[in-house]
Write an enzyme that holds these catalytic residues in place. Sequence first.
Site, PDB file in Angstrom:
ATOM      1  N   LYS A 215       0.844  -1.199   0.000  1.00  5.85           N
ATOM      2  CA  LYS A 215       0.000   0.000   0.000  1.00  5.85           C
ATOM      3  C   LYS A 215       0.879   1.249   0.000  1.00  5.85           C
ATOM      4  O   LYS A 215       0.698   2.153  -0.794  1.00  5.85           O
ATOM      5  CB  LYS A 215      -0.910  -0.032   1.233  1.00  5.85           C
ATOM      6  CG  LYS A 215      -1.821   1.152   1.342  1.00  5.85           C
ATOM      7  CD  LYS A 215      -2.769   1.013   2.523  1.00  5.85           C
ATOM      8  CE  LYS A 215      -3.464   2.338   2.787  1.00  5.85           C
ATOM      9  NZ  LYS A 215      -4.394   2.290   3.910  1.00  5.85           N
ATOM     10  N   GLU A 221      10.607  -4.424   4.446  1.00  7.07           N
ATOM     11  CA  GLU A 221      10.732  -5.840   4.086  1.00  7.07           C
ATOM     12  C   GLU A 221      10.389  -6.050   2.608  1.00  7.07           C
ATOM     13  O   GLU A 221      11.100  -6.722   1.864  1.00  7.07           O
ATOM     14  CB  GLU A 221       9.784  -6.702   4.946  1.00  7.07           C
ATOM     15  CG  GLU A 221      10.086  -6.706   6.422  1.00  7.07           C
ATOM     16  CD  GLU A 221       9.414  -5.561   7.196  1.00  7.07           C
ATOM     17  OE1 GLU A 221       9.065  -4.532   6.566  1.00  7.07           O
ATOM     18  OE2 GLU A 221       9.240  -5.691   8.416  1.00  7.07           O
ATOM     19  N   GLY A 276      -4.839  -1.773   4.950  1.00 10.49           N
ATOM     20  CA  GLY A 276      -4.004  -2.888   4.494  1.00 10.49           C
ATOM     21  C   GLY A 276      -4.638  -4.241   4.782  1.00 10.49           C
ATOM     22  O   GLY A 276      -4.662  -5.130   3.927  1.00 10.49           O
ATOM     23  N   ARG A 277      -5.193  -4.416   5.979  1.00 11.30           N
ATOM     24  CA  ARG A 277      -5.749  -5.722   6.346  1.00 11.30           C
ATOM     25  C   ARG A 277      -7.145  -5.950   5.775  1.00 11.30           C
ATOM     26  O   ARG A 277      -7.762  -6.972   6.039  1.00 11.30           O
ATOM     27  CB  ARG A 277      -5.728  -5.887   7.863  1.00 11.30           C
ATOM     28  CG  ARG A 277      -6.355  -4.744   8.632  1.00 11.30           C
ATOM     29  CD  ARG A 277      -5.985  -4.788  10.105  1.00 11.30           C
ATOM     30  NE  ARG A 277      -6.456  -3.624  10.844  1.00 11.30           N
ATOM     31  CZ  ARG A 277      -5.779  -2.473  10.938  1.00 11.30           C
ATOM     32  NH1 ARG A 277      -4.611  -2.349  10.316  1.00 11.30           N
ATOM     33  NH2 ARG A 277      -6.252  -1.468  11.636  1.00 11.30           N
ATOM     34  N   GLU A 362      -4.829  -6.418  14.660  1.00  8.67           N
ATOM     35  CA  GLU A 362      -4.316  -5.101  14.265  1.00  8.67           C
ATOM     36  C   GLU A 362      -5.454  -4.075  14.299  1.00  8.67           C
ATOM     37  O   GLU A 362      -5.215  -2.876  14.431  1.00  8.67           O
ATOM     38  CB  GLU A 362      -3.684  -5.171  12.861  1.00  8.67           C
ATOM     39  CG  GLU A 362      -2.679  -4.060  12.615  1.00  8.67           C
ATOM     40  CD  GLU A 362      -1.829  -4.254  11.371  1.00  8.67           C
ATOM     41  OE1 GLU A 362      -0.609  -4.426  11.483  1.00  8.67           O
ATOM     42  OE2 GLU A 362      -2.408  -4.241  10.260  1.00  8.67           O
ATOM     43  N   HIS A 393      -4.928 -32.931  17.856  1.00  4.89           N
ATOM     44  CA  HIS A 393      -3.808 -33.773  18.285  1.00  4.89           C
ATOM     45  C   HIS A 393      -2.660 -32.936  18.826  1.00  4.89           C
ATOM     46  O   HIS A 393      -1.535 -33.423  18.926  1.00  4.89           O
ATOM     47  CB  HIS A 393      -3.343 -34.645  17.110  1.00  4.89           C
ATOM     48  CG  HIS A 393      -4.415 -35.595  16.680  1.00  4.89           C
ATOM     49  ND1 HIS A 393      -4.586 -36.834  17.245  1.00  4.89           N
ATOM     50  CD2 HIS A 393      -5.419 -35.444  15.781  1.00  4.89           C
ATOM     51  CE1 HIS A 393      -5.632 -37.426  16.694  1.00  4.89           C
ATOM     52  NE2 HIS A 393      -6.163 -36.601  15.797  1.00  4.89           N
ATOM     53  N   LYS A 521       9.202  -0.381  14.100  1.00  2.00           N
ATOM     54  CA  LYS A 521       9.762  -0.106  12.763  1.00  2.00           C
ATOM     55  C   LYS A 521      10.831   0.977  12.852  1.00  2.00           C
ATOM     56  O   LYS A 521      11.905   0.856  12.262  1.00  2.00           O
ATOM     57  CB  LYS A 521       8.667   0.381  11.812  1.00  2.00           C
ATOM     58  CG  LYS A 521       7.713  -0.678  11.331  1.00  2.00           C
ATOM     59  CD  LYS A 521       6.830  -0.053  10.256  1.00  2.00           C
ATOM     60  CE  LYS A 521       5.594  -0.871  10.008  1.00  2.00           C
ATOM     61  NZ  LYS A 521       4.635  -0.225   9.134  1.00  2.00           N
TER      62      LYS A 521
HETATM   63  O1  F6P Z   1       3.165  -2.738   9.762  1.00  2.00           O
HETATM   64  C1  F6P Z   1       1.843  -3.022   9.635  1.00  2.00           C
HETATM   65  C2  F6P Z   1       1.358  -2.753   8.251  1.00  2.00           C
HETATM   66  O2  F6P Z   1       1.272  -1.392   8.036  1.00  2.00           O
HETATM   67  C3  F6P Z   1       0.022  -3.435   7.990  1.00  2.00           C
HETATM   68  O3  F6P Z   1      -1.042  -2.690   8.431  1.00  2.00           O
HETATM   69  C4  F6P Z   1       0.065  -3.626   6.523  1.00  2.00           C
HETATM   70  O4  F6P Z   1      -0.860  -4.592   6.106  1.00  2.00           O
HETATM   71  C5  F6P Z   1       1.502  -4.046   6.331  1.00  2.00           C
HETATM   72  O5  F6P Z   1       2.224  -3.286   7.277  1.00  2.00           O
HETATM   73  C6  F6P Z   1       2.059  -3.848   4.954  1.00  2.00           C
HETATM   74  O6  F6P Z   1       1.993  -2.512   4.543  1.00  2.00           O
HETATM   75  P1  F6P Z   1       2.182  -2.106   3.035  1.00  2.00           P
HETATM   76  O7  F6P Z   1       1.104  -2.718   2.227  1.00  2.00           O
HETATM   77  O8  F6P Z   1       2.127  -0.620   3.016  1.00  2.00           O
HETATM   78  O9  F6P Z   1       3.527  -2.612   2.584  1.00  2.00           O
END
Ligand code: F6P
Length: 564
Positions: A215, A221, A276-277, A362, A393, A521
Amino acid sequence: MTTVSNTQNSSIGTREAAFSKLQEHFEQARHLKMRDLFAQDKERFQRFSLQFEDVLLDYSKNLISSETMTLLLELARASNVESWRDRMFHGEKINDTEHRAVLHVALRNRSDNPINIDGEDVMPAVRSVIAHMSEFAGRVRSGDWTGYTGERITDVVNVGIGGSDLGPKMVYEALKPYRHSATKAHFISNIDGAHTEEILEELNPETTLFVVSSKTFTTQETITNANTARSWFLASAGDEAHIAKHFVAVSTNREAVIEFGIDPENMFEFWDWVGGRYSLWSAIGLSIMILVGEENFTALLDGAHAMDNHFATAPLGQNMPVILAMLGVWHNNFFGAETHAILPYDHYLRSLPMYLEQADMESNGKSVDRDGHHVNYNTGPIVWGATGINGQHAFYQLIHQGTKMIPADFIASIQTHSKLKLQHDIMMSNFFAQTEALMRGRTLEETCAAIEASGLNVDDVRDRLPHMVFEGNHPSNTILLNKLTPYSLGLLVALYEHKIFVQGIVWNLNSYDQWGVELGKQLAKQILDEIESADTSAPHDSSTHNLISYYLKRRQQRAEKRDG
Ligand code: F6P
């Protein structure tokens, strides 16, 4: 028992009153025995179950009476769930800390109705992105979109994390029976280099398409992993001009996408009003659409839209997301249950618990309310789970006989995609048996009878008896789908989204921001600088300082040993 109080919400009086009434009621309800309730009321299943299209919700195995449900619904009403719901559907900026609307429902608005933000209808833009996705996905699926050597794309790699990974991955796994046979999916999320390496070593750059999903397009990452994929690709392809055939982006951040080197023609847009979620319905679903096709992707949207309509219009007492949410409030705020388990009896839904962990925790993992006050009541539960049959199990022992209340959702489908029908019957027999066992338990008399029926003498095993008695009375919901299809998956996921929404309203939270993830972060960025410069002079607590120093020292020793 924890209670809701401090808030400046205008409905404060009625909300507090509704909570107080529930508290009073709880004093008796805490002694309810589900066995007795079932024995006394032959209609209990009919009373406490609800069907909406393909989804049957049986919530009769909860510690509730009709009065409980009446009072819980009063609390929902007093919390203004209906007016907040309408505000969300009408594009109001209910994400107030970020001044954003919350409109994932617009992404699956399959009607002709406009949805406005600040007087502007968002639907033309939504439809245009879906059309762009369909055109692109169709070309990849048909083989018309080829790689730089003219080969068809055989592997699609979604590079993303959090909502930009969990949604596409969960849906892809759930809809595997609908996937394109000539295209394989991969998901890179972890910054541990092993994840990217493991996936890249299986792939051929000539036939691989990377969908970089972020987003913000600033997530460390994702951008790092995407850069690694880019270098890996260029090591074979050579010419940067070939990137356009192999990298597309899904983002709200056009500038960052261009800066990364992806042709804006190959960017699929979404908007800041998509959390995002809650984004799998947006262009973040591009990899899903490539893998299962436009028809199945739109069926997923159709299912979610049907649940949206149900949520928007059904009276609270017959409103599935509202009922699920209020049962959760009952467990969380009155019985003090700390967790909520998601237990799908379906291999294809194996990633649903992980997906819902993010969606729920979240969203409602907050301790400051909409008015900026610290809450003095429990908010979002710890959501966790695994496929039920494996869980049986592994961790079910604690659910059956541990000291904690663990409300659980049991989810299964009547029809299976598998040809192995015996396995399905075995799985379903376990599915039904577990909720029955959790509810009924086993009395001392029943335990003795079971021992005798097995040919043993009770007197010979008397010392074991206390361990073999199950108290039962453990709450669960059963969610039964007709079949796991794109449409029913849409219904199911939207059901949970709206459940989370309702709980957020009752707890007076903004479920759509996530400030809590920011601090880690920021600190990680500073520490990365320290690690890269091997400079340990920055101020930290002694634990963090010594851990970083230990890491650097050991790393240095290892390097010296290696270099000779
Ligand atoms: O760090 C949490 C977050 O902001 C989530 O809310 C989101 O889904 C994820 O990181 C990834 O964010 P992006 O789509 O901006 O890379």
